[in-house]
Design a protein around this motif. Structure first.
Motif, PDB file in Angstrom:
ATOM      1  N   MET A  56       0.800  -1.225  -0.149  1.00  0.00           N
ATOM      2  CA  MET A  56       0.091   0.061   0.005  1.00  0.00           C
ATOM      3  C   MET A  56       0.923   1.408  -0.052  1.00  0.00           C
ATOM      4  O   MET A  56       0.415   2.513  -0.410  1.00  0.00           O
ATOM      5  CB  MET A  56      -0.903   0.187   1.327  1.00  0.00           C
ATOM      6  N   GLY A  57       2.291   0.995   0.388  1.00  0.00           N
ATOM      7  CA  GLY A  57       3.008   2.232   0.335  1.00  0.00           C
ATOM      8  C   GLY A  57       3.873   2.330   1.700  1.00  0.00           C
ATOM      9  O   GLY A  57       3.679   1.553   2.638  1.00  0.00           O
ATOM     10  N   THR A  58       5.016   2.993   1.537  1.00  0.00           N
ATOM     11  CA  THR A  58       6.113   3.153   2.562  1.00  0.00           C
ATOM     12  C   THR A  58       5.483   4.047   3.649  1.00  0.00           C
ATOM     13  O   THR A  58       5.284   5.519   3.288  1.00  0.00           O
ATOM     14  CB  THR A  58       7.358   3.582   1.813  1.00  0.00           C
ATOM     15  N   ASN A  59       5.235   3.688   4.833  1.00  0.00           N
ATOM     16  CA  ASN A  59       4.584   4.345   5.934  1.00  0.00           C
ATOM     17  C   ASN A  59       3.667   5.240   5.430  1.00  0.00           C
ATOM     18  O   ASN A  59       3.538   6.505   5.772  1.00  0.00           O
ATOM     19  CB  ASN A  59       5.961   5.204   6.605  1.00  0.00           C
ATOM     20  N   LEU A  60       2.570   5.007   4.788  1.00  0.00           N
ATOM     21  CA  LEU A  60       1.613   5.577   4.504  1.00  0.00           C
ATOM     22  C   LEU A  60       0.947   6.334   5.164  1.00  0.00           C
ATOM     23  O   LEU A  60       0.407   5.863   6.371  1.00  0.00           O
ATOM     24  CB  LEU A  60       0.687   4.635   3.398  1.00  0.00           C
ATOM     25  N   ARG A  96       7.881  18.173   8.596  1.00  0.00           N
ATOM     26  CA  ARG A  96       8.678  17.465   9.289  1.00  0.00           C
ATOM     27  C   ARG A  96       8.605  16.184   9.430  1.00  0.00           C
ATOM     28  O   ARG A  96       9.620  15.351   9.712  1.00  0.00           O
ATOM     29  CB  ARG A  96       8.594  18.358  10.809  1.00  0.00           C
ATOM     30  N   CYS A  97       7.514  15.873   9.438  1.00  0.00           N
ATOM     31  CA  CYS A  97       7.270  14.093   9.998  1.00  0.00           C
ATOM     32  C   CYS A  97       6.934  13.496   8.531  1.00  0.00           C
ATOM     33  O   CYS A  97       6.827  12.181   8.660  1.00  0.00           O
ATOM     34  CB  CYS A  97       6.089  14.099  10.627  1.00  0.00           C
ATOM     35  N   VAL A  98       6.959  13.910   7.303  1.00  0.00           N
ATOM     36  CA  VAL A  98       6.932  13.231   5.903  1.00  0.00           C
ATOM     37  C   VAL A  98       7.845  13.637   5.163  1.00  0.00           C
ATOM     38  O   VAL A  98       8.324  14.802   5.259  1.00  0.00           O
ATOM     39  CB  VAL A  98       5.401  13.710   5.586  1.00  0.00           C
ATOM     40  N   THR A  99       8.027  12.794   4.125  1.00  0.00           N
ATOM     41  CA  THR A  99       9.326  12.852   3.247  1.00  0.00           C
ATOM     42  C   THR A  99       8.644  13.204   1.711  1.00  0.00           C
ATOM     43  O   THR A  99       9.321  13.979   1.258  1.00  0.00           O
ATOM     44  CB  THR A  99      10.065  11.686   3.131  1.00  0.00           C
ATOM     45  N   LYS A 100       7.333  12.577   1.797  1.00  0.00           N
ATOM     46  CA  LYS A 100       7.168  12.809   0.034  1.00  0.00           C
ATOM     47  C   LYS A 100       5.416  12.857   0.199  1.00  0.00           C
ATOM     48  O   LYS A 100       5.102  12.452   1.043  1.00  0.00           O
ATOM     49  CB  LYS A 100       7.312  11.588  -0.893  1.00  0.00           C
ATOM     50  N   LEU A 101       5.046  13.598  -0.648  1.00  0.00           N
ATOM     51  CA  LEU A 101       3.316  13.999  -0.625  1.00  0.00           C
ATOM     52  C   LEU A 101       2.931  13.811  -2.073  1.00  0.00           C
ATOM     53  O   LEU A 101       3.780  14.182  -3.071  1.00  0.00           O
ATOM     54  CB  LEU A 101       2.900  15.393  -0.071  1.00  0.00           C
ATOM     55  N   SER A 102       1.698  13.692  -2.080  1.00  0.00           N
ATOM     56  CA  SER A 102       0.974  13.667  -3.383  1.00  0.00           C
ATOM     57  C   SER A 102      -0.495  14.218  -3.066  1.00  0.00           C
ATOM     58  O   SER A 102      -1.176  13.311  -2.519  1.00  0.00           O
ATOM     59  CB  SER A 102       1.039  12.521  -4.137  1.00  0.00           C
ATOM     60  N   TYR A 129       3.997  10.149  -6.187  1.00  0.00           N
ATOM     61  CA  TYR A 129       2.946   9.169  -5.484  1.00  0.00           C
ATOM     62  C   TYR A 129       3.581   7.534  -5.914  1.00  0.00           C
ATOM     63  O   TYR A 129       3.228   6.566  -5.184  1.00  0.00           O
ATOM     64  CB  TYR A 129       1.703   9.278  -6.623  1.00  0.00           C
ATOM     65  N   LEU A 130       4.016   7.360  -6.847  1.00  0.00           N
ATOM     66  CA  LEU A 130       4.835   6.038  -7.246  1.00  0.00           C
ATOM     67  C   LEU A 130       5.758   5.623  -6.230  1.00  0.00           C
ATOM     68  O   LEU A 130       5.929   4.439  -5.877  1.00  0.00           O
ATOM     69  CB  LEU A 130       5.138   5.876  -8.748  1.00  0.00           C
ATOM     70  N   ASP A 131       6.449   6.647  -5.776  1.00  0.00           N
ATOM     71  CA  ASP A 131       7.669   6.129  -4.749  1.00  0.00           C
ATOM     72  C   ASP A 131       6.949   6.032  -3.316  1.00  0.00           C
ATOM     73  O   ASP A 131       7.433   5.003  -2.662  1.00  0.00           O
ATOM     74  CB  ASP A 131       8.551   7.587  -4.503  1.00  0.00           C
ATOM     75  N   ILE A 132       5.718   6.507  -3.021  1.00  0.00           N
ATOM     76  CA  ILE A 132       5.111   6.348  -1.850  1.00  0.00           C
ATOM     77  C   ILE A 132       4.550   5.086  -1.703  1.00  0.00           C
ATOM     78  O   ILE A 132       4.524   4.152  -0.864  1.00  0.00           O
ATOM     79  CB  ILE A 132       3.921   7.751  -1.553  1.00  0.00           C
ATOM     80  N   LYS A 133       3.860   4.635  -3.049  1.00  0.00           N
ATOM     81  CA  LYS A 133       3.397   3.557  -2.912  1.00  0.00           C
ATOM     82  C   LYS A 133       4.168   2.544  -3.290  1.00  0.00           C
ATOM     83  O   LYS A 133       3.753   1.137  -3.489  1.00  0.00           O
ATOM     84  CB  LYS A 133       2.189   3.554  -4.062  1.00  0.00           C
ATOM     85  N   SER A 229       4.248  10.055   2.655  1.00  0.00           N
ATOM     86  CA  SER A 229       5.057   9.006   3.222  1.00  0.00           C
ATOM     87  C   SER A 229       5.791   9.499   4.620  1.00  0.00           C
ATOM     88  O   SER A 229       6.461  10.423   4.622  1.00  0.00           O
ATOM     89  CB  SER A 229       6.190   8.396   2.342  1.00  0.00           C
ATOM     90  N   ALA A 230       5.437   8.972   5.674  1.00  0.00           N
ATOM     91  CA  ALA A 230       5.970   9.291   6.939  1.00  0.00           C
ATOM     92  C   ALA A 230       7.299   9.105   7.088  1.00  0.00           C
ATOM     93  O   ALA A 230       7.779   8.149   6.706  1.00  0.00           O
ATOM     94  CB  ALA A 230       5.074   8.738   8.160  1.00  0.00           C
ATOM     95  N   VAL A 231       7.966   9.722   8.011  1.00  0.00           N
ATOM     96  CA  VAL A 231       9.498   9.529   8.249  1.00  0.00           C
ATOM     97  C   VAL A 231       9.946   8.321   8.874  1.00  0.00           C
ATOM     98  O   VAL A 231      10.718   7.539   8.323  1.00  0.00           O
ATOM     99  CB  VAL A 231      10.083  10.816   9.180  1.00  0.00           C
ATOM    100  N   THR A 232       9.221   7.950   9.728  1.00  0.00           N
ATOM    101  CA  THR A 232       9.333   6.385  10.196  1.00  0.00           C
ATOM    102  C   THR A 232       7.984   5.856  10.473  1.00  0.00           C
ATOM    103  O   THR A 232       6.773   6.431  10.513  1.00  0.00           O
ATOM    104  CB  THR A 232       9.717   6.542  11.627  1.00  0.00           C
ATOM    105  N   GLU A 233       7.823   4.505  10.773  1.00  0.00           N
ATOM    106  CA  GLU A 233       6.546   3.749  11.166  1.00  0.00           C
ATOM    107  C   GLU A 233       5.924   4.306  12.085  1.00  0.00           C
ATOM    108  O   GLU A 233       4.839   4.354  12.250  1.00  0.00           O
ATOM    109  CB  GLU A 233       7.080   2.404  11.315  1.00  0.00           C
TER     110      GLU A 233
END
Length: 233
Positions: A56-60, A96-102, A129-133, A229-233
């Motif tokens: 579903m995505g990295t730390n979605l 601050r708490c996320v790395t990528k957004l879409s 988006y494709l990196d997040i997912k 995509s959040a910085v960490t889980e």
């Protein structure tokens, strides 16, 4: 009594009570085996769920508009039109708490090529988006920031769309399909993800620049959601 004598006494006791000794050993064996099996099943289930969630995505993290009360009736969040470009831009500036957004805009309709058609969902997204997912493009390429600025009529499609519209052994790159009567040129094909645990075909999807979907397809000025995509889980 030394250890050797204890060992002899133990063997003699076992030999004199064969059935009781057998049942005792059987109980221990079954008990230990049951614990090992249950731990294995639990670990396997944990890894299966983790693998399913990772598709579903990295730390979605998904940001949606909040519900509202109008005339004493609570409105569904999906009907809210409060998530705007300004919200997305502010998150980009202050993140601050996320790395990528879409930002995400969705539309459903028929995709058509020649005499073939199929019902599909179109998602308007950014290039992140494709990196997040965690969803690579298997053929062709993804759209660019320039395509987003121009609201270009270009799309990346899933393998189900390719099969339904073009059949087998046909290269869809460069071909133009119609979605809600709007011509869209295919520039990439996504790697197949198959069905998820809810039985949804993840490959029955069309992804376009979010500006294209907002201006040309959905004719709206708000987002359905913003995926991060959040910085960490």
């Amino acid at each position: 009594m030394n250890i050797l004598n204890l060992f002899k006494v133990s063997l003699r006791a076992v030999a004199n009570n064969k059935m009781r000794s057998f049942l005792s050993m059987l109980g221990i064996i079954i008990g230990v085996a049951a614990v090992i099996i249950m731990m294995s099943i639990g670990q396997g289930s944990k890894e299966s769920i983790r693998a399913e969630l990772s598709t579903m995505g990295t730390n979605l993290l998904t940001i949606r508009p909040g519900a509202d009360m109008r005339g004493g009736v609570r409105q569904d969040p999906s009907s809210m039109q409060t998530l705007k470009m300004a919200d997305y831009e502010r998150i980009v500036r202050e993140k601050r708490c996320v790395t990528k957004l879409s930002p995400e805009v969705t539309a459903s309709g028929q995709a058509i090529y020649g005499n073939n058609n199929t019902n599909a969902s179109m998602y308007g997204e950014s290039i992140d988006y494709l990196d997040i997912k965690q969803w690579p493009v298997e053929e062709g390429e993804c759209f660019t920031e320039e395509d987003i600025k121009k609201a270009a009529n270009v799309v990346v499609v899933g393998t189900t769309i390719v099969k339904d519209l073009f059949g087998e052994n046909v290269d869809p790159i460069g071909k133009t399909i119609r979605f809600k009567s709007i011509p869209m040129r295919i520039i990439g094909v996504l790697k197949s993800k198959g069905y998820n645990s809810w039985g949804m075909d993840q490959d029955n999807v069309i992804i376009a620049p979010y500006t294209t979907v907002m201006k040309r397809i959905a004719a709206q000025t708000y987002f359905s959601s913003i995926v991060c995509s959040a910085v960490t889980e």
